[in-house]
Motif scaffolding. Structure first.
Motif, PDB file in Angstrom:
ATOM      1  N   ARG A  96      -2.259   8.741 -15.528  1.00  0.00           N
ATOM      2  CA  ARG A  96      -1.299   8.426 -14.459  1.00  0.00           C
ATOM      3  C   ARG A  96      -1.950   7.569 -13.380  1.00  0.00           C
ATOM      4  NH1 ARG A  96       0.210  13.824 -15.230  1.00  0.00           N
ATOM      5  NH2 ARG A  96      -0.989  14.462 -13.404  1.00  0.00           N
ATOM      6  N   MET A  97      -3.170   7.941 -12.999  1.00  0.00           N
ATOM      7  CA  MET A  97      -3.878   7.191 -11.972  1.00  0.00           C
ATOM      8  C   MET A  97      -4.176   5.766 -12.464  1.00  0.00           C
ATOM      9  SD  MET A  97      -7.570   7.978 -10.197  1.00  0.00           S
ATOM     10  CE  MET A  97      -8.460   7.626 -11.703  1.00  0.00           C
ATOM     11  N   LEU A  98      -4.678   5.619 -13.684  1.00  0.00           N
ATOM     12  CA  LEU A  98      -4.994   4.298 -14.224  1.00  0.00           C
ATOM     13  C   LEU A  98      -3.765   3.407 -14.301  1.00  0.00           C
ATOM     14  CD1 LEU A  98      -7.417   4.984 -17.197  1.00  0.00           C
ATOM     15  CD2 LEU A  98      -7.973   4.029 -14.976  1.00  0.00           C
ATOM     16  N   LEU A  99      -2.703   3.959 -14.842  1.00  0.00           N
ATOM     17  CA  LEU A  99      -1.497   3.151 -15.019  1.00  0.00           C
ATOM     18  C   LEU A  99      -0.922   2.704 -13.684  1.00  0.00           C
ATOM     19  CD1 LEU A  99       0.186   4.983 -18.014  1.00  0.00           C
ATOM     20  CD2 LEU A  99      -1.110   2.843 -18.037  1.00  0.00           C
ATOM     21  N   HIS A 100      -0.958   3.586 -12.694  1.00  0.00           N
ATOM     22  CA  HIS A 100      -0.448   3.203 -11.382  1.00  0.00           C
ATOM     23  C   HIS A 100      -1.353   2.151 -10.735  1.00  0.00           C
ATOM     24  CE1 HIS A 100       1.071   3.208  -7.335  1.00  0.00           C
ATOM     25  NE2 HIS A 100      -0.182   3.368  -6.923  1.00  0.00           N
ATOM     26  N   CYS A 101      -2.636   2.464 -10.635  1.00  0.00           N
ATOM     27  CA  CYS A 101      -3.565   1.609  -9.887  1.00  0.00           C
ATOM     28  C   CYS A 101      -3.753   0.241 -10.519  1.00  0.00           C
ATOM     29  CB  CYS A 101      -4.910   2.308  -9.724  1.00  0.00           C
ATOM     30  SG  CYS A 101      -4.819   3.761  -8.656  1.00  0.00           S
ATOM     31  N   SER A 102      -3.678   0.145 -11.827  1.00  0.00           N
ATOM     32  CA  SER A 102      -3.873  -1.152 -12.469  1.00  0.00           C
ATOM     33  C   SER A 102      -2.731  -2.112 -12.162  1.00  0.00           C
ATOM     34  CB  SER A 102      -4.041  -0.994 -13.978  1.00  0.00           C
ATOM     35  OG  SER A 102      -2.864  -0.453 -14.547  1.00  0.00           O
ATOM     36  N   GLY A 103      -1.551  -1.591 -11.847  1.00  0.00           N
ATOM     37  CA  GLY A 103      -0.417  -2.449 -11.542  1.00  0.00           C
ATOM     38  C   GLY A 103      -0.024  -2.489 -10.079  1.00  0.00           C
ATOM     39  N   CYS A 104      -0.685  -1.687  -9.255  1.00  0.00           N
ATOM     40  CA  CYS A 104      -0.311  -1.590  -7.844  1.00  0.00           C
ATOM     41  C   CYS A 104      -1.053  -2.627  -7.016  1.00  0.00           C
ATOM     42  CB  CYS A 104      -0.613  -0.187  -7.319  1.00  0.00           C
ATOM     43  SG  CYS A 104      -0.322  -0.003  -5.547  1.00  0.00           S
ATOM     44  N   ARG A 105      -0.309  -3.432  -6.334  1.00  0.00           N
ATOM     45  CA  ARG A 105      -0.896  -4.481  -5.500  1.00  0.00           C
ATOM     46  C   ARG A 105      -1.780  -3.887  -4.394  1.00  0.00           C
ATOM     47  NH1 ARG A 105       2.403  -9.653  -3.952  1.00  0.00           N
ATOM     48  NH2 ARG A 105       0.940 -10.661  -2.573  1.00  0.00           N
ATOM     49  N   ASP A 106      -1.319  -2.811  -3.763  1.00  0.00           N
ATOM     50  CA  ASP A 106      -2.083  -2.198  -2.676  1.00  0.00           C
ATOM     51  C   ASP A 106      -3.389  -1.578  -3.167  1.00  0.00           C
ATOM     52  OD1 ASP A 106      -0.243  -2.918  -0.726  1.00  0.00           O
ATOM     53  OD2 ASP A 106       0.915  -1.084  -0.976  1.00  0.00           O
ATOM     54  N   CYS A 107      -3.369  -0.976  -4.348  1.00  0.00           N
ATOM     55  CA  CYS A 107      -4.573  -0.339  -4.886  1.00  0.00           C
ATOM     56  C   CYS A 107      -5.639  -1.369  -5.244  1.00  0.00           C
ATOM     57  CB  CYS A 107      -4.242   0.476  -6.134  1.00  0.00           C
ATOM     58  SG  CYS A 107      -3.317   1.984  -5.802  1.00  0.00           S
ATOM     59  N   ARG A 108      -5.234  -2.600  -5.495  1.00  0.00           N
ATOM     60  CA  ARG A 108      -6.160  -3.625  -5.982  1.00  0.00           C
ATOM     61  C   ARG A 108      -6.716  -4.528  -4.883  1.00  0.00           C
ATOM     62  NH1 ARG A 108      -5.318  -5.200 -11.718  1.00  0.00           N
ATOM     63  NH2 ARG A 108      -5.943  -7.208 -10.895  1.00  0.00           N
ATOM     64  N   ILE A 109      -6.415  -4.251  -3.626  1.00  0.00           N
ATOM     65  CA  ILE A 109      -6.917  -5.087  -2.536  1.00  0.00           C
ATOM     66  C   ILE A 109      -8.397  -4.779  -2.311  1.00  0.00           C
ATOM     67  CG2 ILE A 109      -6.762  -5.591  -0.071  1.00  0.00           C
ATOM     68  CD1 ILE A 109      -3.779  -4.876  -0.246  1.00  0.00           C
ATOM     69  N   VAL A 110      -9.200  -5.835  -2.295  1.00  0.00           N
ATOM     70  CA  VAL A 110     -10.634  -5.693  -2.028  1.00  0.00           C
ATOM     71  C   VAL A 110     -11.037  -6.673  -0.937  1.00  0.00           C
ATOM     72  CG1 VAL A 110     -11.230  -4.896  -4.347  1.00  0.00           C
ATOM     73  CG2 VAL A 110     -11.246  -7.336  -3.855  1.00  0.00           C
ATOM     74  N   ASP A 111     -12.136  -6.353  -0.258  1.00  0.00           N
ATOM     75  CA  ASP A 111     -12.650  -7.270   0.753  1.00  0.00           C
ATOM     76  C   ASP A 111     -13.548  -8.313   0.084  1.00  0.00           C
ATOM     77  OD1 ASP A 111     -15.103  -6.026   0.278  1.00  0.00           O
ATOM     78  OD2 ASP A 111     -15.108  -4.928   2.171  1.00  0.00           O
ATOM     79  N   ASP A 112     -14.175  -9.154   0.873  1.00  0.00           N
ATOM     80  CA  ASP A 112     -15.013 -10.227   0.337  1.00  0.00           C
ATOM     81  C   ASP A 112     -16.220  -9.721  -0.443  1.00  0.00           C
ATOM     82  OD1 ASP A 112     -13.349 -12.120   1.387  1.00  0.00           O
ATOM     83  OD2 ASP A 112     -14.554 -12.464   3.189  1.00  0.00           O
ATOM     84  N   ASN A 113     -16.559  -8.457  -0.259  1.00  0.00           N
ATOM     85  CA  ASN A 113     -17.702  -7.878  -0.964  1.00  0.00           C
ATOM     86  C   ASN A 113     -17.298  -7.057  -2.180  1.00  0.00           C
ATOM     87  OD1 ASN A 113     -19.539  -8.913   0.947  1.00  0.00           O
ATOM     88  ND2 ASN A 113     -18.958  -7.271   2.335  1.00  0.00           N
ATOM     89  N   GLU A 115     -15.321  -4.399  -2.171  1.00  0.00           N
ATOM     90  CA  GLU A 115     -15.021  -3.006  -1.827  1.00  0.00           C
ATOM     91  C   GLU A 115     -13.515  -2.810  -1.756  1.00  0.00           C
ATOM     92  OE1 GLU A 115     -16.795  -0.188  -1.141  1.00  0.00           O
ATOM     93  OE2 GLU A 115     -18.626  -1.200  -1.733  1.00  0.00           O
ATOM     94  N   ALA A 116     -13.026  -1.740  -2.342  1.00  0.00           N
ATOM     95  CA  ALA A 116     -11.592  -1.444  -2.275  1.00  0.00           C
ATOM     96  C   ALA A 116     -11.210  -1.119  -0.831  1.00  0.00           C
ATOM     97  CB  ALA A 116     -11.255  -0.273  -3.188  1.00  0.00           C
ATOM     98  N   VAL A 117     -10.195  -1.809  -0.333  1.00  0.00           N
ATOM     99  CA  VAL A 117      -9.746  -1.577   1.042  1.00  0.00           C
ATOM    100  C   VAL A 117      -8.237  -1.376   1.115  1.00  0.00           C
ATOM    101  CG1 VAL A 117     -11.663  -2.794   2.129  1.00  0.00           C
ATOM    102  CG2 VAL A 117      -9.610  -4.066   1.505  1.00  0.00           C
ATOM    103  N   GLY A 118      -7.586  -1.347  -0.044  1.00  0.00           N
ATOM    104  CA  GLY A 118      -6.138  -1.172  -0.065  1.00  0.00           C
ATOM    105  C   GLY A 118      -5.738   0.197   0.436  1.00  0.00           C
ATOM    106  N   ASP A 119      -4.510   0.293   0.894  1.00  0.00           N
ATOM    107  CA  ASP A 119      -3.992   1.548   1.418  1.00  0.00           C
ATOM    108  C   ASP A 119      -2.726   1.897   0.647  1.00  0.00           C
ATOM    109  OD1 ASP A 119      -3.678   3.787   3.002  1.00  0.00           O
ATOM    110  OD2 ASP A 119      -2.637   2.697   4.592  1.00  0.00           O
ATOM    111  N   CYS A 120      -2.865   2.786  -0.328  1.00  0.00           N
ATOM    112  CA  CYS A 120      -1.731   3.174  -1.159  1.00  0.00           C
ATOM    113  C   CYS A 120      -1.642   4.698  -1.193  1.00  0.00           C
ATOM    114  CB  CYS A 120      -1.892   2.617  -2.570  1.00  0.00           C
ATOM    115  SG  CYS A 120      -0.579   3.145  -3.693  1.00  0.00           S
ATOM    116  N   VAL A 121      -0.594   5.225  -0.644  1.00  0.00           N
ATOM    117  CA  VAL A 121      -0.406   6.676  -0.589  1.00  0.00           C
ATOM    118  C   VAL A 121      -0.310   7.253  -2.002  1.00  0.00           C
ATOM    119  CG1 VAL A 121       1.142   8.502   0.188  1.00  0.00           C
ATOM    120  CG2 VAL A 121       0.691   6.550   1.668  1.00  0.00           C
ATOM    121  N   THR A 122       0.402   6.576  -2.882  1.00  0.00           N
ATOM    122  CA  THR A 122       0.556   7.055  -4.260  1.00  0.00           C
ATOM    123  C   THR A 122      -0.786   7.041  -4.983  1.00  0.00           C
ATOM    124  OG1 THR A 122       2.821   6.251  -4.328  1.00  0.00           O
ATOM    125  CG2 THR A 122       1.762   6.702  -6.441  1.00  0.00           C
ATOM    126  N   GLY A 123      -1.541   5.953  -4.831  1.00  0.00           N
ATOM    127  CA  GLY A 123      -2.854   5.870  -5.457  1.00  0.00           C
ATOM    128  C   GLY A 123      -3.788   6.956  -4.957  1.00  0.00           C
TER     129      GLY A 123
END
Length: 143
Positions: A96-113, A115-123
């Motif tokens: 469930r976590m993989l399927l959600h996070c792989s398609g969630c735009r918020d879960c996939r936000i990273v900074d220039d380095n 590092e995951a910085v997205g904010d997803c309540v579901t994730g």
């Protein structure tokens, strides 16, 4: 450190399409396929993250470590389709976590380095469910 980082970057560029092709040959809906494709997506995010030129030595090292982890995970998936994919009972929570996070735009936000910085309540919730499933029932809960 720069030479090592460039080498790891090159290894990822070679490994990503190979692992993705192998993963797409696995049955749809399989945990191994979902896990491998998640790792491919994560590797692509790390490839796209270019660390800033003015980074501390610690930040450069952390970036290299993230690249190295991606290389290792992709190699493991290529060698064994069941690479570190969890067993029951946490398998369902993991998928469930993989399927959600792989398609969630918020879960996939990273900074220039990278590092995951997205904010997803579901994730976040799915990750906590997975962590709880890995730990098992708390003692004394009768579960």
């Amino acid at each position: 450190m720069e030479t090592l980082t460039r080498q790891l970057h090159g290894h990822l560029m070679l490994a990503v399409p190979e692992v993705e092709t192998a993963a797409l040959a696995l049955p749809e809906g399989s945990v191994a396929r979902a896990c491998a494709l998640f790792c491919v997506g994560e590797a692509r995010l790390r490839l796209s993250a270019e660390p800033g030129r003015v980074l501390s030595a610690g930040a450069r090292t952390a970036h290299a470590q993230r690249l190295a982890r991606s290389v290792r995970m992709l190699c493991d998936h290529y060698e064994s389709e069941d690479h570190q994919c969890p067993d029951a009972p946490e398998r369902a929570a993991y998928v469930r976590m993989l399927l959600h996070c792989s398609g969630c735009r918020d879960c996939r936000i990273v900074d220039d380095n990278g590092e995951a910085v997205g904010d997803c309540v579901t994730g976040d919730r799915l990750y906590e469910e997975y962590r709880q499933a890995r730990r098992g029932p708390l003692p004394g809960n009768g579960l």
